[in-house]
Design a protein around this motif. Structure first.
Motif, PDB file in Angstrom:
ATOM      1  N   GLU A   1       6.801  -5.171   5.365  1.00 57.96           N
ATOM      2  CA  GLU A   1       7.351  -5.400   6.713  1.00 57.96           C
ATOM      3  C   GLU A   1       7.046  -6.809   7.195  1.00 57.96           C
ATOM      4  OE1 GLU A   1       9.305  -3.274   8.384  1.00 57.96           O
ATOM      5  OE2 GLU A   1       9.192  -1.924   6.659  1.00 57.96           O
ATOM      6  N   ILE A   2       5.850  -7.301   6.885  1.00 60.76           N
ATOM      7  CA  ILE A   2       5.485  -8.663   7.281  1.00 60.76           C
ATOM      8  C   ILE A   2       6.442  -9.670   6.645  1.00 60.76           C
ATOM      9  CG2 ILE A   2       3.706 -10.447   7.057  1.00 60.76           C
ATOM     10  CD1 ILE A   2       1.618  -8.161   7.276  1.00 60.76           C
ATOM     11  N   LYS A   3       6.767  -9.447   5.375  1.00 65.71           N
ATOM     12  CA  LYS A   3       7.660 -10.375   4.665  1.00 65.71           C
ATOM     13  C   LYS A   3       9.067 -10.376   5.257  1.00 65.71           C
ATOM     14  CE  LYS A   3       5.218 -10.031   0.240  1.00 65.71           C
ATOM     15  NZ  LYS A   3       5.270  -9.485  -1.146  1.00 65.71           N
ATOM     16  N   LYS A   4       9.474  -9.274   5.902  1.00 63.73           N
ATOM     17  CA  LYS A   4      10.777  -9.244   6.558  1.00 63.73           C
ATOM     18  C   LYS A   4      10.783 -10.096   7.828  1.00 63.73           C
ATOM     19  CE  LYS A   4      11.786  -4.463   5.102  1.00 63.73           C
ATOM     20  NZ  LYS A   4      11.992  -3.068   5.588  1.00 63.73           N
ATOM     21  N   ILE A   5       9.602 -10.275   8.406  1.00 69.16           N
ATOM     22  CA  ILE A   5       9.477 -10.967   9.687  1.00 69.16           C
ATOM     23  C   ILE A   5       9.213 -12.456   9.511  1.00 69.16           C
ATOM     24  CG2 ILE A   5       7.998 -11.122  11.753  1.00 69.16           C
ATOM     25  CD1 ILE A   5       7.618  -8.020  11.393  1.00 69.16           C
ATOM     26  N   THR A   6       8.426 -12.807   8.485  1.00 68.00           N
ATOM     27  CA  THR A   6       8.026 -14.195   8.312  1.00 68.00           C
ATOM     28  C   THR A   6       7.782 -14.498   6.839  1.00 68.00           C
ATOM     29  OG1 THR A   6       6.362 -15.865   8.921  1.00 68.00           O
ATOM     30  CG2 THR A   6       5.589 -13.597   8.686  1.00 68.00           C
ATOM     31  N   ASN A   7       7.923 -15.760   6.481  1.00 69.80           N
ATOM     32  CA  ASN A   7       7.549 -16.187   5.133  1.00 69.80           C
ATOM     33  C   ASN A   7       6.144 -16.786   5.095  1.00 69.80           C
ATOM     34  OD1 ASN A   7       7.947 -18.634   6.375  1.00 69.80           O
ATOM     35  ND2 ASN A   7       9.646 -19.294   5.066  1.00 69.80           N
ATOM     36  N   GLN A   8       5.434 -16.704   6.220  1.00 74.86           N
ATOM     37  CA  GLN A   8       4.053 -17.180   6.256  1.00 74.86           C
ATOM     38  C   GLN A   8       3.165 -16.230   5.440  1.00 74.86           C
ATOM     39  OE1 GLN A   8       2.685 -17.965  10.339  1.00 74.86           O
ATOM     40  NE2 GLN A   8       4.823 -18.344  10.921  1.00 74.86           N
ATOM     41  N   PRO A   9       2.246 -16.756   4.649  1.00 72.27           N
ATOM     42  CA  PRO A   9       1.390 -15.891   3.831  1.00 72.27           C
ATOM     43  C   PRO A   9       0.313 -15.204   4.662  1.00 72.27           C
ATOM     44  CG  PRO A   9       0.700 -18.164   3.599  1.00 72.27           C
ATOM     45  CD  PRO A   9       1.956 -18.191   4.441  1.00 72.27           C
ATOM     46  N   VAL A  10      -0.123 -14.046   4.196  1.00 70.69           N
ATOM     47  CA  VAL A  10      -1.273 -13.384   4.810  1.00 70.69           C
ATOM     48  C   VAL A  10      -2.524 -14.125   4.361  1.00 70.69           C
ATOM     49  CG1 VAL A  10      -2.632 -11.266   4.959  1.00 70.69           C
ATOM     50  CG2 VAL A  10      -0.119 -11.148   4.926  1.00 70.69           C
ATOM     51  N   LYS A  11      -3.294 -14.612   5.332  1.00 69.71           N
ATOM     52  CA  LYS A  11      -4.470 -15.431   5.022  1.00 69.71           C
ATOM     53  C   LYS A  11      -5.791 -14.745   5.313  1.00 69.71           C
ATOM     54  CE  LYS A  11      -2.451 -20.055   5.345  1.00 69.71           C
ATOM     55  NZ  LYS A  11      -2.590 -21.399   5.961  1.00 69.71           N
ATOM     56  N   LEU A  12      -5.761 -13.625   6.051  1.00 67.84           N
ATOM     57  CA  LEU A  12      -7.003 -12.928   6.385  1.00 67.84           C
ATOM     58  C   LEU A  12      -6.691 -11.491   6.760  1.00 67.84           C
ATOM     59  CD1 LEU A  12     -10.117 -13.113   6.985  1.00 67.84           C
ATOM     60  CD2 LEU A  12      -9.484 -13.643   9.357  1.00 67.84           C
ATOM     61  N   VAL A  13      -7.538 -10.573   6.296  1.00 70.66           N
ATOM     62  CA  VAL A  13      -7.497  -9.176   6.720  1.00 70.66           C
ATOM     63  C   VAL A  13      -8.806  -8.872   7.433  1.00 70.66           C
ATOM     64  CG1 VAL A  13      -7.473  -6.755   5.972  1.00 70.66           C
ATOM     65  CG2 VAL A  13      -5.930  -8.424   4.902  1.00 70.66           C
ATOM     66  N   ILE A  14      -8.720  -8.265   8.602  1.00 68.35           N
ATOM     67  CA  ILE A  14      -9.901  -7.901   9.385  1.00 68.35           C
ATOM     68  C   ILE A  14     -10.012  -6.374   9.407  1.00 68.35           C
ATOM     69  CG2 ILE A  14     -10.998  -7.971  11.658  1.00 68.35           C
ATOM     70  CD1 ILE A  14      -9.307 -10.549  12.177  1.00 68.35           C
ATOM     71  N   ASN A  15     -11.149  -5.850   8.985  1.00 66.21           N
ATOM     72  CA  ASN A  15     -11.415  -4.411   9.078  1.00 66.21           C
ATOM     73  C   ASN A  15     -12.090  -4.118  10.413  1.00 66.21           C
ATOM     74  OD1 ASN A  15     -12.458  -4.282   5.596  1.00 66.21           O
ATOM     75  ND2 ASN A  15     -10.432  -3.987   6.447  1.00 66.21           N
ATOM     76  N   GLU A  16     -11.501  -3.207  11.208  1.00 70.13           N
ATOM     77  CA  GLU A  16     -12.059  -2.958  12.541  1.00 70.13           C
ATOM     78  C   GLU A  16     -13.332  -2.127  12.490  1.00 70.13           C
ATOM     79  OE1 GLU A  16      -8.997  -0.906  14.706  1.00 70.13           O
ATOM     80  OE2 GLU A  16      -9.630   1.046  13.972  1.00 70.13           O
ATOM     81  N   ASN A  17     -13.568  -1.403  11.401  1.00 75.44           N
ATOM     82  CA  ASN A  17     -14.798  -0.645  11.216  1.00 75.44           C
ATOM     83  C   ASN A  17     -14.900  -0.243   9.751  1.00 75.44           C
ATOM     84  OD1 ASN A  17     -13.134   1.719  10.933  1.00 75.44           O
ATOM     85  ND2 ASN A  17     -13.146   1.987  13.155  1.00 75.44           N
TER      86      ASN A  17
ATOM     87  N   SER B   1      -7.900  -2.325  -1.092  1.00 74.59           N
ATOM     88  CA  SER B   1      -7.610  -2.372  -2.525  1.00 74.59           C
ATOM     89  C   SER B   1      -6.347  -3.190  -2.792  1.00 74.59           C
ATOM     90  CB  SER B   1      -7.463  -0.949  -3.084  1.00 74.59           C
ATOM     91  OG  SER B   1      -6.586  -0.168  -2.290  1.00 74.59           O
ATOM     92  N   TYR B   2      -5.320  -3.003  -1.964  1.00 75.67           N
ATOM     93  CA  TYR B   2      -4.096  -3.790  -2.121  1.00 75.67           C
ATOM     94  C   TYR B   2      -4.344  -5.254  -1.797  1.00 75.67           C
ATOM     95  CZ  TYR B   2       0.454  -5.839  -1.162  1.00 75.67           C
ATOM     96  OH  TYR B   2       1.542  -6.689  -1.151  1.00 75.67           O
ATOM     97  N   TRP B   3      -4.973  -5.501  -0.644  1.00 77.67           N
ATOM     98  CA  TRP B   3      -5.144  -6.886  -0.199  1.00 77.67           C
ATOM     99  C   TRP B   3      -6.051  -7.666  -1.148  1.00 77.67           C
ATOM    100  CZ3 TRP B   3      -1.498  -8.299   2.775  1.00 77.67           C
ATOM    101  CH2 TRP B   3      -0.948  -7.437   3.716  1.00 77.67           C
ATOM    102  N   SER B   4      -7.034  -6.993  -1.736  1.00 76.55           N
ATOM    103  CA  SER B   4      -7.909  -7.697  -2.679  1.00 76.55           C
ATOM    104  C   SER B   4      -7.130  -8.161  -3.907  1.00 76.55           C
ATOM    105  CB  SER B   4      -9.078  -6.793  -3.093  1.00 76.55           C
ATOM    106  OG  SER B   4      -8.633  -5.691  -3.867  1.00 76.55           O
ATOM    107  N   GLU B   5      -6.137  -7.371  -4.315  1.00 72.16           N
ATOM    108  CA  GLU B   5      -5.300  -7.773  -5.446  1.00 72.16           C
ATOM    109  C   GLU B   5      -4.427  -8.987  -5.107  1.00 72.16           C
ATOM    110  OE1 GLU B   5      -4.711  -3.660  -8.020  1.00 72.16           O
ATOM    111  OE2 GLU B   5      -3.018  -4.484  -6.877  1.00 72.16           O
ATOM    112  N   GLN B   6      -4.159  -9.178  -3.824  1.00 71.34           N
ATOM    113  CA  GLN B   6      -3.369 -10.342  -3.396  1.00 71.34           C
ATOM    114  C   GLN B   6      -4.248 -11.584  -3.226  1.00 71.34           C
ATOM    115  OE1 GLN B   6      -0.162  -9.284  -3.498  1.00 71.34           O
ATOM    116  NE2 GLN B   6      -1.194  -7.307  -3.804  1.00 71.34           N
ATOM    117  N   GLY B   7      -5.563 -11.407  -3.403  1.00 66.91           N
ATOM    118  CA  GLY B   7      -6.489 -12.525  -3.245  1.00 66.91           C
ATOM    119  C   GLY B   7      -6.734 -12.918  -1.804  1.00 66.91           C
ATOM    120  N   VAL B   8      -6.491 -11.999  -0.847  1.00 65.24           N
ATOM    121  CA  VAL B   8      -6.656 -12.300   0.571  1.00 65.24           C
ATOM    122  C   VAL B   8      -8.107 -12.043   0.980  1.00 65.24           C
ATOM    123  CG1 VAL B   8      -5.920 -11.713   2.912  1.00 65.24           C
ATOM    124  CG2 VAL B   8      -4.255 -11.678   1.030  1.00 65.24           C
TER     125      VAL B   8
END
Length: 316
Positions: A91-107, A117-124
């Motif tokens: 869904e993010i890719k449909k909205i923007t071509n900007q790369p995901v640079k950070l994932v924040i876990n709220e808890n 597991s997915y985001w780690s494979e993307q190297g984020v």
């Protein structure tokens, strides 16, 4: 600003009716329970079901948010499974071509971290509070097995991947057009709860600091007196105009105050009266919580909440 307020007001009037637990999926064809919506310019959220995690909602029963900063995307919450993080990225890719640079876990709960597991494979890079990271390290195996039981084949690809970076108090991110403060406000719903504060937009992605639409759960390690203290000393002081809670649709401070702080005070008051009258644990489960019976998950959580508050207050 007036246009944004009008849009948000319309969302608040129209959307909650769609959050009913009986609606299995609002976004057919996607693993996500609902399609991301733009809450204010460049801040999006895929609103999860207000029901417990199930196979039908793929465990998407919390809010998966992201900020399109102009110089990259920041995602808040990894999601409850690999499949959800992957769907959110689509869904993010449909909205923007900007790369995901950070994932924040709220808890440190599964709906926040299993999708790492997915985001780690993307190297984020993945960020969490040190207490949340410890919680996931200690209980991640149990959390993953629980998700596998309800998600069955939808759990495929999910593995344990903790945060790559931790912090203790505040973590500041200046990216693109946004100044973002990831803040540990103090003890609240679960170890390491954080809120993402956008002071220039007066918006807080509150995480599990704040609830509405569904009854908040009180866990064994949820210290309700501490939660109330954190609320008054830190969360209320933000004076946010917009609140994206951990669960439920975007709203305002008055609404989450009513169903978080006021509920905690109400339940503690009822349990206090019960204790003063010499009541025991068996009867504490059934103190009157009817003013909140309209909230989703009330049937699943109300008696458990009362019992846990009794056990806390008995020794306060």
């Amino acid at each position: 600003m007036m246009r944004i307020l009008a849009i948000l007001s319309a969302m608040l009037c129209a959307l909650p009716a769609l959050a009913d637990e009986n609606i299995a999926d609002q976004y057919p064809g996607s693993a996500l329970y609902s399609k991301p919506v733009e809450v204010i310019p460049h801040v999006w959220s895929a609103i999860g079901a207000t029901a417990p995690p199930t196979y039908e909602n793929t465990g998407h029963n919390n809010n998966l948010s992201f900020i399109v900063t102009g110089d990259g995307v920041i995602v808040i919450n990894g999601g409850a499974a690999y499949i959800l993080a992957e769907a959110l990225h689509g869904e993010i890719k449909k909205i923007t071509n900007q790369p995901v640079k950070l994932v924040i876990n709220e808890n440190g709960q599964g709906h926040s971290m299993l999708g790492n597991s997915y985001w780690s494979e993307q190297g984020v890079p993945i960020l969490a509070h040190v207490d949340a990271a410890h919680e996931f390290e200690e209980y991640g195996g149990q959390i993953l097995e629980g998700m596998k039981r309800y998600n069955r084949e939808k759990a495929e690809g999910t593995f344990l991947a903790g945060p790559t970076e931790t912090f203790e108090d505040d973590y500041i991110v200046d990216m693109g057009d946004f100044h973002i403060e990831v803040r540990y406000l103090g003890p609240a719903h679960s170890p390491g709860d954080v809120s993402v504060w956008l002071p220039e937009q007066s918006l807080v992605i509150a995480g599990d600091m704040a609830f509405h639409e569904r009854l908040l759960p009180i866990f064994d390690d949820t210290m309700t007196a501490d939660w109330l203290e954190t609320w008054d000393a830190e969360f209320e002081a933000l004076n946010a105009t917009y609140v994206i809670p951990g669960h439920g649709h975007p709203t305002n401070m008055a609404q989450v105050r009513r169903y978080t702080k006021d509920y905690l005070m109400y339940l503690r008051g009822k349990i206090g009266e019960h204790l003063d009258a010499g009541g025991d644990l068996a009867d504490a489960y059934y103190v009157d919580q009817s003013p909140y019976s309209h909230l989703h998950t009330f049937d699943e959580l109300a008696t458990k909440n009362a019992g846990r508050v009794y056990e806390q207050m008995e020794f306060e």
